[in-house]
Design a protein around this motif. Sequence first.
Motif, PDB file in Angstrom:
ATOM      1  N   ASN A  64       6.150  -2.972  -4.969  1.00 52.47           N
ATOM      2  CA  ASN A  64       5.845  -3.203  -3.483  1.00 52.47           C
ATOM      3  C   ASN A  64       6.085  -1.945  -2.697  1.00 52.47           C
ATOM      4  OD1 ASN A  64       5.200  -5.660  -4.313  1.00 52.47           O
ATOM      5  ND2 ASN A  64       7.035  -6.712  -3.820  1.00 52.47           N
ATOM      6  N   THR A  67       3.356   0.539  -3.070  1.00 54.20           N
ATOM      7  CA  THR A  67       1.878   0.342  -2.529  1.00 54.20           C
ATOM      8  C   THR A  67       2.156  -0.433  -1.276  1.00 54.20           C
ATOM      9  OG1 THR A  67       2.046  -1.876  -3.591  1.00 54.20           O
ATOM     10  CG2 THR A  67       1.130  -0.332  -5.030  1.00 54.20           C
ATOM     11  N   ASN A  69       2.145  -2.163   2.186  1.00 53.86           N
ATOM     12  CA  ASN A  69       1.029  -2.820   2.580  1.00 53.86           C
ATOM     13  C   ASN A  69       1.077  -3.166   4.369  1.00 53.86           C
ATOM     14  OD1 ASN A  69       2.934  -4.532   1.351  1.00 53.86           O
ATOM     15  ND2 ASN A  69       1.553  -4.568  -0.149  1.00 53.86           N
ATOM     16  N   THR A  71      -0.164  -3.150   8.049  1.00 56.82           N
ATOM     17  CA  THR A  71      -1.483  -3.362   8.625  1.00 56.82           C
ATOM     18  C   THR A  71      -1.297  -4.274   9.764  1.00 56.82           C
ATOM     19  OG1 THR A  71      -3.763  -3.780   8.191  1.00 56.82           O
ATOM     20  CG2 THR A  71      -2.342  -5.139   7.244  1.00 56.82           C
ATOM     21  N   GLY A 109      -8.172  -2.526  -0.799  1.00 57.57           N
ATOM     22  CA  GLY A 109      -6.985  -2.426  -0.193  1.00 57.57           C
ATOM     23  C   GLY A 109      -6.938  -3.030   0.707  1.00 57.57           C
ATOM     24  N   SER A 111      -4.732  -5.248   1.763  1.00 56.87           N
ATOM     25  CA  SER A 111      -3.322  -5.796   2.245  1.00 56.87           C
ATOM     26  C   SER A 111      -3.240  -7.061   2.448  1.00 56.87           C
ATOM     27  CB  SER A 111      -2.773  -5.009   3.496  1.00 56.87           C
ATOM     28  OG  SER A 111      -1.487  -5.003   3.710  1.00 56.87           O
ATOM     29  N   CYS A 112      -2.693  -7.870   3.389  1.00 56.84           N
ATOM     30  CA  CYS A 112      -2.581  -9.263   3.347  1.00 56.84           C
ATOM     31  C   CYS A 112      -3.763  -9.955   4.240  1.00 56.84           C
ATOM     32  CB  CYS A 112      -1.169  -9.608   3.963  1.00 56.84           C
ATOM     33  SG  CYS A 112       0.078  -8.951   3.288  1.00 56.84           S
ATOM     34  N   ASP A 139      -7.360  -6.078  -3.555  1.00 60.27           N
ATOM     35  CA  ASP A 139      -5.970  -5.479  -3.360  1.00 60.27           C
ATOM     36  C   ASP A 139      -5.242  -5.627  -4.821  1.00 60.27           C
ATOM     37  OD1 ASP A 139      -4.258  -4.573  -0.875  1.00 60.27           O
ATOM     38  OD2 ASP A 139      -3.050  -4.667  -2.597  1.00 60.27           O
ATOM     39  N   ASP A 141      -2.134  -6.224  -4.900  1.00 61.45           N
ATOM     40  CA  ASP A 141      -0.787  -6.707  -4.789  1.00 61.45           C
ATOM     41  C   ASP A 141      -1.059  -8.333  -4.764  1.00 61.45           C
ATOM     42  OD1 ASP A 141       1.411  -7.809  -3.662  1.00 61.45           O
ATOM     43  OD2 ASP A 141       2.134  -6.045  -2.675  1.00 61.45           O
ATOM     44  N   CYS A 144       0.608 -10.240  -1.657  1.00 59.40           N
ATOM     45  CA  CYS A 144      -0.435  -9.832  -0.255  1.00 59.40           C
ATOM     46  C   CYS A 144      -1.678 -10.854  -0.418  1.00 59.40           C
ATOM     47  CB  CYS A 144      -0.898  -8.535  -0.290  1.00 59.40           C
ATOM     48  SG  CYS A 144       0.118  -7.505   0.870  1.00 59.40           S
ATOM     49  N   VAL A 212      -5.480   3.759   1.995  1.00 60.92           N
ATOM     50  CA  VAL A 212      -5.183   3.443   0.844  1.00 60.92           C
ATOM     51  C   VAL A 212      -5.220   4.610  -0.004  1.00 60.92           C
ATOM     52  CG1 VAL A 212      -5.924   1.900  -1.297  1.00 60.92           C
ATOM     53  CG2 VAL A 212      -6.336   1.334   1.025  1.00 60.92           C
TER      54      VAL A 212
END
Length: 267
Positions: A64, A67, A69, A71, A109, A111-112, A139, A141, A144, A212
């Motif tokens: 984590n 990578t 995240n 944003t 990429g 993110s959330c 993504d 992750d 996320c 990213v």
Amino acid sequence: MDLAFKSLIDLVSRESGIDLTKYREGYLRRRIELRMRMLGLRDYGEYLKILRNDGDGEIQKLVNTITINVTEFMRDKTPFEFLMKNILPEIASRKKRVKSNIVRFWSAGCSCGEEPYSIAICALEVLGEKWLISIYATDIDDTCLEMARGGFYRPVQLKNLSKMLINKYFDKEGDGYRVKNFLKKHIRFKKHDLTTEGPVSKYLDVVFCRNVMIYFSEQQKAKVVNDFYNALVEGGYLIIGKSETLPAGFKDKFECVNLREKIYKKI
Ligand SMILES: C[S@@+](CC[C@H](N)C(=O)[O-])C[C@H]1O[C@@H](n2cnc3c(N)ncnc32)[C@H](O)[C@@H]1O
């Protein structure tokens, strides 16, 4: 590359399934050392022992950290303004000529979820409900992606949105806001690793891959940008982060349409 560092990268890549050798060494060292400082460690060998025991899910915590995240909705604002003022009207008139009403995006990429939801808001504001707006949001992750699917955000993450847009696209819930279902239905969230997998789809009109590739090696960036090239329709757009650059060798594949916003068009 020293042995402890190399063993650490091999171990975490193997256990997490995320190939860390695709990231720049300097960047990896900075992020690993950040995690080591948090644990009061100075030595890669000591950290390697902790990772081998994987106490407290340390491998996932390190992944984590690598990578990251960070944003927000309409991050940097201006690329989204350019999308609304220039790109979407151009795509709409091109599509109308061939009697199509489908516009397809990829937020790589994501993110959330802040970026794909921002794209959906822009598209609905400019094109309206009659268009078929389809957004792939991917993504690496899992945590996320879970948050993205839930669509719940704190007010600070919405600070770039006007009150009017917040009221239209979100429901107030507790101390935050939840994305309304009619916005969510335009987006397909999916786990996807840009460094090892091919394009998530083809015939895309716009690909966002912002903030990213900054962490990737030049070779990896070239692989990913080539995937975007193959995923886009002729005349499709690629939007990258403000501090990013396209790798060498793409001058005859993409024309720069806005250097400040880092917006490129497939030739
Ligand atoms: C700083 S965020 C950028 C979010 C958004 N695009 C923006 O500009 O605000 C970087 C995202 O890239 C994702 N990421 C990092 N390596 C990746 C990979 N190999 N494949 C897919 N996503 C990756 C991270 O998980 C993180 O969510």
